[in-house]
Motif scaffolding. Structure first.
Motif, PDB file in Angstrom:
ATOM      1  N   PHE A 245      91.818  79.249  44.296  1.00 43.21           N
ATOM      2  CA  PHE A 245      92.120  80.007  43.079  1.00 43.21           C
ATOM      3  C   PHE A 245      91.469  81.391  43.009  1.00 43.21           C
ATOM      4  CE2 PHE A 245      91.870  75.431  42.089  1.00 43.21           C
ATOM      5  CZ  PHE A 245      93.168  75.197  41.655  1.00 43.21           C
TER       6      PHE A 245
ATOM      7  N   PHE B 270      97.025  78.598  45.059  1.00 40.35           N
ATOM      8  CA  PHE B 270      97.617  78.492  43.734  1.00 40.35           C
ATOM      9  C   PHE B 270      98.589  79.658  43.509  1.00 40.35           C
ATOM     10  CE2 PHE B 270      97.664  79.707  39.263  1.00 40.35           C
ATOM     11  CZ  PHE B 270      97.877  78.509  38.623  1.00 40.35           C
ATOM     12  N   PRO B 271      99.757  79.397  42.919  1.00 35.76           N
ATOM     13  CA  PRO B 271     100.193  78.159  42.273  1.00 35.76           C
ATOM     14  C   PRO B 271     101.114  77.295  43.120  1.00 35.76           C
ATOM     15  CG  PRO B 271     101.645  79.927  41.612  1.00 35.76           C
ATOM     16  CD  PRO B 271     100.648  80.542  42.576  1.00 35.76           C
TER      17      PRO B 271
ATOM     18  N   VAL C 164     101.025  73.531  42.726  1.00 33.41           N
ATOM     19  CA  VAL C 164     101.503  73.086  41.417  1.00 33.41           C
ATOM     20  C   VAL C 164     103.025  73.164  41.366  1.00 33.41           C
ATOM     21  CG1 VAL C 164     101.235  73.297  38.934  1.00 33.41           C
ATOM     22  CG2 VAL C 164      99.376  74.035  40.441  1.00 33.41           C
ATOM     23  N   GLU C 165     103.588  74.189  41.948  1.00 27.45           N
ATOM     24  CA  GLU C 165     105.044  74.297  42.027  1.00 27.45           C
ATOM     25  C   GLU C 165     105.622  73.137  42.823  1.00 27.45           C
ATOM     26  OE1 GLU C 165     105.127  79.194  41.869  1.00 27.45           O
ATOM     27  OE2 GLU C 165     105.209  78.135  43.787  1.00 27.45           O
TER      28      GLU C 165
ATOM     29  N   THR D  23      94.890  79.033  35.631  1.00 28.11           N
ATOM     30  CA  THR D  23      94.695  77.904  36.555  1.00 28.11           C
ATOM     31  C   THR D  23      94.139  76.670  35.859  1.00 28.11           C
ATOM     32  OG1 THR D  23      92.392  78.447  37.143  1.00 28.11           O
ATOM     33  CG2 THR D  23      94.140  79.595  38.351  1.00 28.11           C
TER      34      THR D  23
ATOM     35  N   TYR E 193     106.191  75.494  34.826  1.00 28.53           N
ATOM     36  CA  TYR E 193     106.465  74.864  36.118  1.00 28.53           C
ATOM     37  C   TYR E 193     107.728  74.004  36.090  1.00 28.53           C
ATOM     38  CZ  TYR E 193     101.932  76.602  37.461  1.00 28.53           C
ATOM     39  OH  TYR E 193     100.871  77.438  37.735  1.00 28.53           O
TER      40      TYR E 193
END
Length: 285
Positions: A191, A108-109, A112-113, A200, A157
């Motif tokens: 995480f 992470f992250p 997600v990116e 998160t 994001y």
């Protein structure tokens, strides 16, 4: 993957056949009149930064959905979940199915990116696939639902992409949205290094001006307890955001997404209700 910890995955309806969810990509009936129209479209320069796209035959100006599969942030492949994207596309959508980088190669992250980058790229290319970039939603199952909710709720994001305001609706199936503390391997590995763990958690970023959200969960889910969806729905509603919660009696973690397949669709109307949500929220501007 909840705050009570990740328990051994429920086997659900697929256990009887001794088959993982990915096997549905190779067996069983498929929805007709829809197909994969392009494969491995790049949204970055890394091997896992590509996506496949599914659409009905003759698609033109359809709502676009970016769907993220699950896998505990450390497994999964678009090659195993085409059946789910195809089922959703058959409901009248152009569906992008991205891969994203996973643990242990990243933490992470980064994943997600990747989800945000894939979403922006899908919006850019939607017209070439018969999709409408101004009617775009994100969805996901399990860890994929975590990605979908973070890119929809945490503005940071999408703000780093070329399409910061592109997400108009978000749906999460059996997602982990509040799973502190990190006390099992999946969450620790993904995480455990984060200085502020609240960053998160999708629940942290519930906001009154969030896009409409649909949350579905099986009440028999022991992998990600339905409490995660109940908590996020309650927080969004308390803030004045639009949120819809649907709990499915006796469905396990795997059951919820398996009902997208024609083999198990009669077990619960999950696909129909997710599709109805997106048609309502991604309707004509």
């Amino acid at each position: 993957m909840t705050r009570r910890g990740l328990i051994a995955p429920a086997l659900g309806i697929l256990a009887a056949a001794c088959s993982p969810l990915g096997l549905l990509n190779a067996v069983g009936p498929r929805d007709r009149g829809v197909r994969r129209i392009t494969r491995s479209v790049a949204y970055g320069d890394q091997a896992r930064q590509t996506m496949d796209v599914y659409a009905p035959d003759g698609a033109s100006g359809l709502p676009t959905i970016v769907f993220f599969y699950g896998g505990g942030w450390d497994s999964g492949s678009k090659d195993l979940y085409g059946w789910a994207a195809q089922a959703l596309a058959a409901q009248g959508f152009v569906v992008a199915l991205p891969d994203y980088r996973i643990v242990p190669d990243v933490v992470f992250p980064t994943f997600v990116e990747d989800a945000a980058m894939a979403t922006a790229r899908a919006a850019e290319l939607a017209p070439t696939w018969g999709g409408d970039p101004d009617r775009l939603g994100v969805a996901g199952h399990s860890a994929g639902a975590h990605l979908a909710m973070l890119v929809a709720l945490d503005r940071r994001y999408m703000a780093r992409t070329s399409r910061p305001d592109t997400i108009r609706a978000a749906a999460g199936l059996a997602g982990p949205y509040e799973f502190l503390p990190f006390n099992v391997a999946a969450s620790i590995n993904a995480f455990g290094h984060v200085e502020d763990p609240l960053q998160t958690q999708p629940l942290t970023f519930a906001r009154p001006d969030a896009p409409p959200v649909w949350l579905g969960h099986g009440t028999a889910d022991v992998t990600v307890h339905d409490e995660d969806s109940i908590l996020l729905d309650a927080q969004l509603r308390a803030l004045g955001a639009r949120s819809e919660l649907r709990l499915y009696p006796d469905l396990t973690h795997e059951d919820l997404i398996a009902t997208f397949s024609p083999l198990f669709r009669k077990k619960a109307p999950v696909l129909a209700e997710v599709s109805d949500f997106f048609h309502r929220t991604l309707g004509p501007l």
